[in-house]
Design a protein around this motif. Structure first.
Motif, PDB file in Angstrom:
ATOM      1  N   GLU A   1      12.230 -24.235 -36.241  1.00  0.00           N
ATOM      2  CA  GLU A   1      13.311 -23.675 -35.415  1.00  0.00           C
ATOM      3  C   GLU A   1      12.842 -22.417 -34.693  1.00  0.00           C
ATOM      4  OE1 GLU A   1      18.077 -22.827 -35.809  1.00  0.00           O
ATOM      5  OE2 GLU A   1      16.852 -22.690 -37.615  1.00  0.00           O
ATOM      6  N   GLY A   2      12.062 -21.591 -35.378  1.00  0.00           N
ATOM      7  CA  GLY A   2      11.525 -20.375 -34.769  1.00  0.00           C
ATOM      8  C   GLY A   2      10.569 -20.677 -33.628  1.00  0.00           C
ATOM      9  N   LYS A   3       9.717 -21.665 -33.817  1.00  0.00           N
ATOM     10  CA  LYS A   3       8.791 -22.064 -32.746  1.00  0.00           C
ATOM     11  C   LYS A   3       9.560 -22.585 -31.533  1.00  0.00           C
ATOM     12  CE  LYS A   3       4.724 -23.147 -35.531  1.00  0.00           C
ATOM     13  NZ  LYS A   3       5.053 -22.855 -36.896  1.00  0.00           N
ATOM     14  N   ASP A   4      10.605 -23.378 -31.777  1.00  0.00           N
ATOM     15  CA  ASP A   4      11.429 -23.916 -30.701  1.00  0.00           C
ATOM     16  C   ASP A   4      12.105 -22.777 -29.925  1.00  0.00           C
ATOM     17  OD1 ASP A   4      12.578 -26.171 -29.297  1.00  0.00           O
ATOM     18  OD2 ASP A   4      14.474 -25.618 -30.255  1.00  0.00           O
ATOM     19  N   ILE A   5      12.636 -21.809 -30.642  1.00  0.00           N
ATOM     20  CA  ILE A   5      13.275 -20.654 -29.999  1.00  0.00           C
ATOM     21  C   ILE A   5      12.250 -19.883 -29.177  1.00  0.00           C
ATOM     22  CG2 ILE A   5      14.316 -18.385 -30.445  1.00  0.00           C
ATOM     23  CD1 ILE A   5      15.662 -19.759 -32.915  1.00  0.00           C
TER      24      ILE A   5
END
Length: 73
Positions: free
Chosen positions: A65-69
């Motif tokens: 999720e952090g990479k996507d953000i």
């Protein structure tokens, strides 16, 4: 005020604290720097002010999720 983490651990923070303040307090358990937070099921900015009883998951680049953000910011 009391903040609940996803693992059930509760953290005491002063009134007016935000996600950055929480991440500083729990930095040893975080893997990376905070990018965002899931507060009571809603994605929020790290400068969002917390309220007593909030459930907060700090999101870092280490998670999917952090990479996507990060890549969509």
């Amino acid at each position: 005020m009391e903040i609940c983490l996803p693992d059930g651990v509760k953290q005491e923070l002063p009134e007016g604290s935000n996600v950055v303040d929480l991440s500083r307090k729990v930095k040893k358990s975080l893997k990376g720097s905070p990018l965002a937070a899931n507060i009571n099921g809603e994605l929020k900015d790290i400068t969002t002010q917390l309220k007593d009883g909030d459930t907060v998951q700090v999101i870092t680049f280490e998670s999917e999720e952090g990479k996507d953000i990060f890549w969509h910011s």
